[in-house]
Scaffold this motif. Structure first.
Motif, PDB file in Angstrom:
ATOM      1  N   GLU A 121       0.841  -1.200   0.000  1.00 11.61           N
ATOM      2  CA  GLU A 121       0.000   0.000   0.000  1.00 11.61           C
ATOM      3  C   GLU A 121       0.879   1.254   0.000  1.00 11.61           C
ATOM      4  N   SER A 122       0.347   2.295  -0.594  1.00 11.90           N
ATOM      5  CA  SER A 122       0.974   3.608  -0.513  1.00 11.90           C
ATOM      6  C   SER A 122      -0.032   4.574   0.104  1.00 11.90           C
ATOM      7  N   GLU A 123       0.462   5.599   0.788  1.00 17.14           N
ATOM      8  CA  GLU A 123      -0.422   6.552   1.467  1.00 17.14           C
ATOM      9  C   GLU A 123      -0.389   7.900   0.759  1.00 17.14           C
ATOM     10  N   PHE A 124      -1.576   8.514   0.649  1.00 13.51           N
ATOM     11  CA  PHE A 124      -1.671   9.811  -0.020  1.00 13.51           C
ATOM     12  C   PHE A 124      -2.896  10.556   0.501  1.00 13.51           C
ATOM     13  N   LEU A 125      -2.682  11.702   1.133  1.00 14.78           N
ATOM     14  CA  LEU A 125      -3.755  12.588   1.609  1.00 14.78           C
ATOM     15  C   LEU A 125      -4.755  11.884   2.529  1.00 14.78           C
ATOM     16  N   GLY A 126      -4.226  10.984   3.372  1.00 11.76           N
ATOM     17  CA  GLY A 126      -5.094  10.292   4.326  1.00 11.76           C
ATOM     18  C   GLY A 126      -5.664   8.987   3.814  1.00 11.76           C
ATOM     19  N   PHE A 127      -5.437   8.661   2.529  1.00  9.75           N
ATOM     20  CA  PHE A 127      -5.949   7.426   1.929  1.00  9.75           C
ATOM     21  C   PHE A 127      -4.818   6.411   1.774  1.00  9.75           C
ATOM     22  N   THR A 128      -5.179   5.138   1.796  1.00  9.31           N
ATOM     23  CA  THR A 128      -4.260   4.082   1.378  1.00  9.31           C
ATOM     24  C   THR A 128      -4.644   3.664  -0.042  1.00  9.31           C
ATOM     25  N   ILE A 129      -3.638   3.349  -0.858  1.00  9.97           N
ATOM     26  CA  ILE A 129      -3.876   2.971  -2.259  1.00  9.97           C
ATOM     27  C   ILE A 129      -3.126   1.681  -2.552  1.00  9.97           C
ATOM     28  N   ARG A 130      -3.805   0.754  -3.206  1.00  8.76           N
ATOM     29  CA  ARG A 130      -3.159  -0.491  -3.641  1.00  8.76           C
ATOM     30  C   ARG A 130      -3.813  -0.956  -4.928  1.00  8.76           C
ATOM     31  N   ILE A 145      -5.898   5.536   6.137  1.00 10.58           N
ATOM     32  CA  ILE A 145      -4.668   5.138   6.829  1.00 10.58           C
ATOM     33  C   ILE A 145      -4.947   4.957   8.322  1.00 10.58           C
ATOM     34  N   SER A 146      -4.198   4.055   8.961  1.00  6.06           N
ATOM     35  CA  SER A 146      -4.467   3.665  10.354  1.00  6.06           C
ATOM     36  C   SER A 146      -4.323   4.844  11.314  1.00  6.06           C
ATOM     37  N   SER A 147      -3.323   5.701  11.106  1.00  3.30           N
ATOM     38  CA  SER A 147      -3.133   6.835  12.013  1.00  3.30           C
ATOM     39  C   SER A 147      -4.330   7.785  11.963  1.00  3.30           C
ATOM     40  N   LYS A 148      -4.903   7.927  10.771  1.00  2.00           N
ATOM     41  CA  LYS A 148      -6.075   8.785  10.631  1.00  2.00           C
ATOM     42  C   LYS A 148      -7.273   8.170  11.331  1.00  2.00           C
ATOM     43  N   ARG A 149      -7.410   6.852  11.261  1.00  2.67           N
ATOM     44  CA  ARG A 149      -8.521   6.187  11.939  1.00  2.67           C
ATOM     45  C   ARG A 149      -8.463   6.410  13.451  1.00  2.67           C
ATOM     46  N   GLU A 150      -7.245   6.373  14.007  1.00  2.52           N
ATOM     47  CA  GLU A 150      -7.090   6.605  15.442  1.00  2.52           C
ATOM     48  C   GLU A 150      -7.442   8.049  15.811  1.00  2.52           C
ATOM     49  N   LYS A 151      -7.057   8.997  14.959  1.00  4.37           N
ATOM     50  CA  LYS A 151      -7.391  10.408  15.220  1.00  4.37           C
ATOM     51  C   LYS A 151      -8.903  10.617  15.182  1.00  4.37           C
ATOM     52  N   ILE A 152      -9.571   9.942  14.234  1.00  7.25           N
ATOM     53  CA  ILE A 152     -11.040  10.053  14.130  1.00  7.25           C
ATOM     54  C   ILE A 152     -11.684   9.544  15.419  1.00  7.25           C
ATOM     55  N   LYS A 153     -11.206   8.404  15.936  1.00 10.24           N
ATOM     56  CA  LYS A 153     -11.754   7.857  17.172  1.00 10.24           C
ATOM     57  C   LYS A 153     -11.611   8.835  18.335  1.00 10.24           C
ATOM     58  N   PHE A 186     -13.974  11.109   2.832  1.00 13.23           N
ATOM     59  CA  PHE A 186     -13.477   9.742   2.646  1.00 13.23           C
ATOM     60  C   PHE A 186     -14.391   8.864   1.800  1.00 13.23           C
ATOM     61  N   LYS A 187     -15.570   9.355   1.388  1.00 12.27           N
ATOM     62  CA  LYS A 187     -16.460   8.490   0.609  1.00 12.27           C
ATOM     63  C   LYS A 187     -15.902   8.177  -0.776  1.00 12.27           C
ATOM     64  N   ARG A 188     -14.818   8.825  -1.182  1.00 13.15           N
ATOM     65  CA  ARG A 188     -14.159   8.471  -2.452  1.00 13.15           C
ATOM     66  C   ARG A 188     -13.396   7.155  -2.346  1.00 13.15           C
ATOM     67  N   ALA A 189     -13.116   6.694  -1.132  1.00 12.45           N
ATOM     68  CA  ALA A 189     -12.378   5.443  -0.953  1.00 12.45           C
ATOM     69  C   ALA A 189     -13.274   4.248  -1.283  1.00 12.45           C
ATOM     70  N   THR A 190     -12.715   3.266  -1.962  1.00 17.32           N
ATOM     71  CA  THR A 190     -13.510   2.092  -2.356  1.00 17.32           C
ATOM     72  C   THR A 190     -13.915   1.252  -1.145  1.00 17.32           C
ATOM     73  N   HIS A 191     -13.105   1.285  -0.079  1.00 16.79           N
ATOM     74  CA  HIS A 191     -13.381   0.478   1.107  1.00 16.79           C
ATOM     75  C   HIS A 191     -13.892   1.339   2.267  1.00 16.79           C
ATOM     76  N   VAL A 192     -14.527   2.476   1.957  1.00 15.74           N
ATOM     77  CA  VAL A 192     -14.954   3.393   3.023  1.00 15.74           C
ATOM     78  C   VAL A 192     -15.993   2.757   3.936  1.00 15.74           C
ATOM     79  N   ASN A 193     -16.884   1.930   3.384  1.00 14.17           N
ATOM     80  CA  ASN A 193     -17.916   1.319   4.212  1.00 14.17           C
ATOM     81  C   ASN A 193     -17.315   0.352   5.223  1.00 14.17           C
ATOM     82  N   LEU A 194     -16.329  -0.448   4.789  1.00 13.90           N
ATOM     83  CA  LEU A 194     -15.671  -1.387   5.697  1.00 13.90           C
ATOM     84  C   LEU A 194     -14.941  -0.646   6.806  1.00 13.90           C
TER      85      LEU A 194
END
Length: 402
Positions: A121-130, A145-153, A186-194
């Motif tokens: 994976e590569s990270e860009f603007l808070g998203f992971t890309i693969r 990205i995981s660090s962003k998920r922790e900040k959201i929590k 983040f709704k542009r992410a393909t895995h946003v629902n997961l």
């Protein structure tokens, strides 16, 4: 702005403040040169022979020793997408030398690296890309990205604690605007629902334990129109003082439009193309409306104001003009002092100048405001209709000509 003092750090002697509005502006000014150079390396490299289509020109370039690659940049953060590792190596060294010799800029060795998206994976603007396999092709799978998920929590927990200590309409709107802003980005992410379903699962015990004393966890019953339009009614959420919290896990992927070089803010034809195809970003403006502080208004008014703006697609109910949040006034069609209420049916979304015209009595000020409007008899008739309901004398066209 460059020399202004930063709280806790003093006056900087170089660079611009991290997160400041000046930083992306200066990045765009300086790195525009990189954009032009990068495009010249492949996308717009001149060919000796004329070709009839972009595909033909692309095939011709592939027969050369040019470095095939596409630069994607936001402020000072950019990626260059290539097909194979050797080309990526050539791009890496070429860009590093160009930035050093032409723009006098150094790159960060820790943050700048070549990544095989087929394997990592590569990270860009808070998203992971693969780039994962799908049949005979590879498609981009994106997440958060995981660090962003922790900040959201952590931020969500802070807002939940605030609602527990003070379950006011302002704090509920602040939480809802936070959730809506996350979904919108983040709704542009393909895995946003997961990703957000997992976030909701992790936050649920904290949410339930803190908010049970001040609200009730239930399926929404007769929620406002905006809630119905945006979220599934099958997801339980908290009802606090008649207002529903937006469910953080209830979001779906939104497919973005393909980029076209013709869409440009800097040419007349480019702007026309943007205005034709771009639908006003209603949810973004709703987020701004939720953050606005109206402490003297009722919860019913605040909720119905958002719903009315959403139902009218952000347009003024008299002129039809699209309104940004800063231009929105919410008008009681029947004034409260004449028996009107904060119910949805009694509210109207208006441009702030139109709203002032409805209540204005000074003929000279009325003339000034009317000059800013299109010369349309229907608009004046509608304004007079609203003035009549408010008990204000109508505006006569003859009196304006005197």
């Amino acid at each position: 702005m460059i020399t202004s003092e930063i709280d806790g750090e003093g006056v900087p002697d170089k660079g611009s403040p991290q997160g400041g509005i000046l930083s992306p502006l200066l990045s765009n000014v300086v790195l525009n040169d990189l954009d032009q150079w990068g495009a010249d390396q492949w996308e717009v490299f001149p060919l000796t022979k004329a070709y009839s289509s972009d595909d033909a020109r692309r095939r011709a370039r592939k027969q050369t020793n040019l470095k095939q690659g596409y630069l994607v940049r936001y402020a000072d953060d950019f990626k260059i997408l290539c097909r194979e590792g050797k080309t990526a190596q050539r791009w890496y060294h070429a860009v590093r030398l160009y930035l050093k010799e032409r723009l006098k800029l150094d790159i960060s060795p820790e943050k700048s690296q070549i990544v095989n998206l087929r394997k990592r994976e590569s990270e860009f603007l808070g998203f992971t890309i693969r780039a994962n396999k799908k049949g005979k092709k590879r498609v981009a799978h994106t997440g958060v990205i995981s660090s962003k998920r922790e900040k959201i929590k952590q931020e969500a927990k802070k807002l939940i604690r605030r609602m527990k200590s003070s379950p006011s309409a302002e704090n509920i709107h602040r939480y809802n605007s936070f959730v809506l802003g996350l979904h919108q980005y983040f709704k542009r992410a393909t895995h946003v629902n997961l990703v957000f379903s997992r976030l909701a699962y992790d936050l649920k015990p904290f949410l339930v334990n803190r908010l049970r004393p001040v609200g009730k966890l239930e399926h929404p019953f007769q929620p406002p129109p905006f809630y119905k339009k945006t979220f599934s009614l099958g997801t339980k959420t908290f009802n606090i003082n008649g207002m529903y919290l937006f469910p953080i896990g209830n979001v779906k992927t939104f497919h973005t439009r393909n980029f076209s070089p013709k869409l440009s803010l800097y040419t007349k034809t480019g702007r026309e193309q943007i205005h034709k195809s771009l639908r006003p970003d209603i949810q973004k403006e709703i987020g701004h409306l939720m953050k606005s502080s109206l402490p003297k208004r009722s919860i019913e008014y605040l909720d119905n104001r958002i719903s009315r703006y959403s139902m009218k697609m952000g347009r003024c109910e008299i002129t039809g003009e699209y309104l940004h949040a800063s231009d929105v006034h919410c008008h009681h069609y029947v004034p409260k002092n004449l028996g009107g209420s904060d119910q949805f049916q009694n509210l109207r979304i208006l441009h702030k100048d139109i709203h002032r015209l409805i209540h204005m009595k000074d003929i000279e000020k009325i003339k000034v405001y009317l000059k800013q409007l299109p010369q349309n008899r229907l608009i004046l008739d509608k304004i007079n209709q609203y003035r009549k309901v408010c008990g204000v004398e109508g505006i006569e066209a003859s009196s304006l000509e005197e």
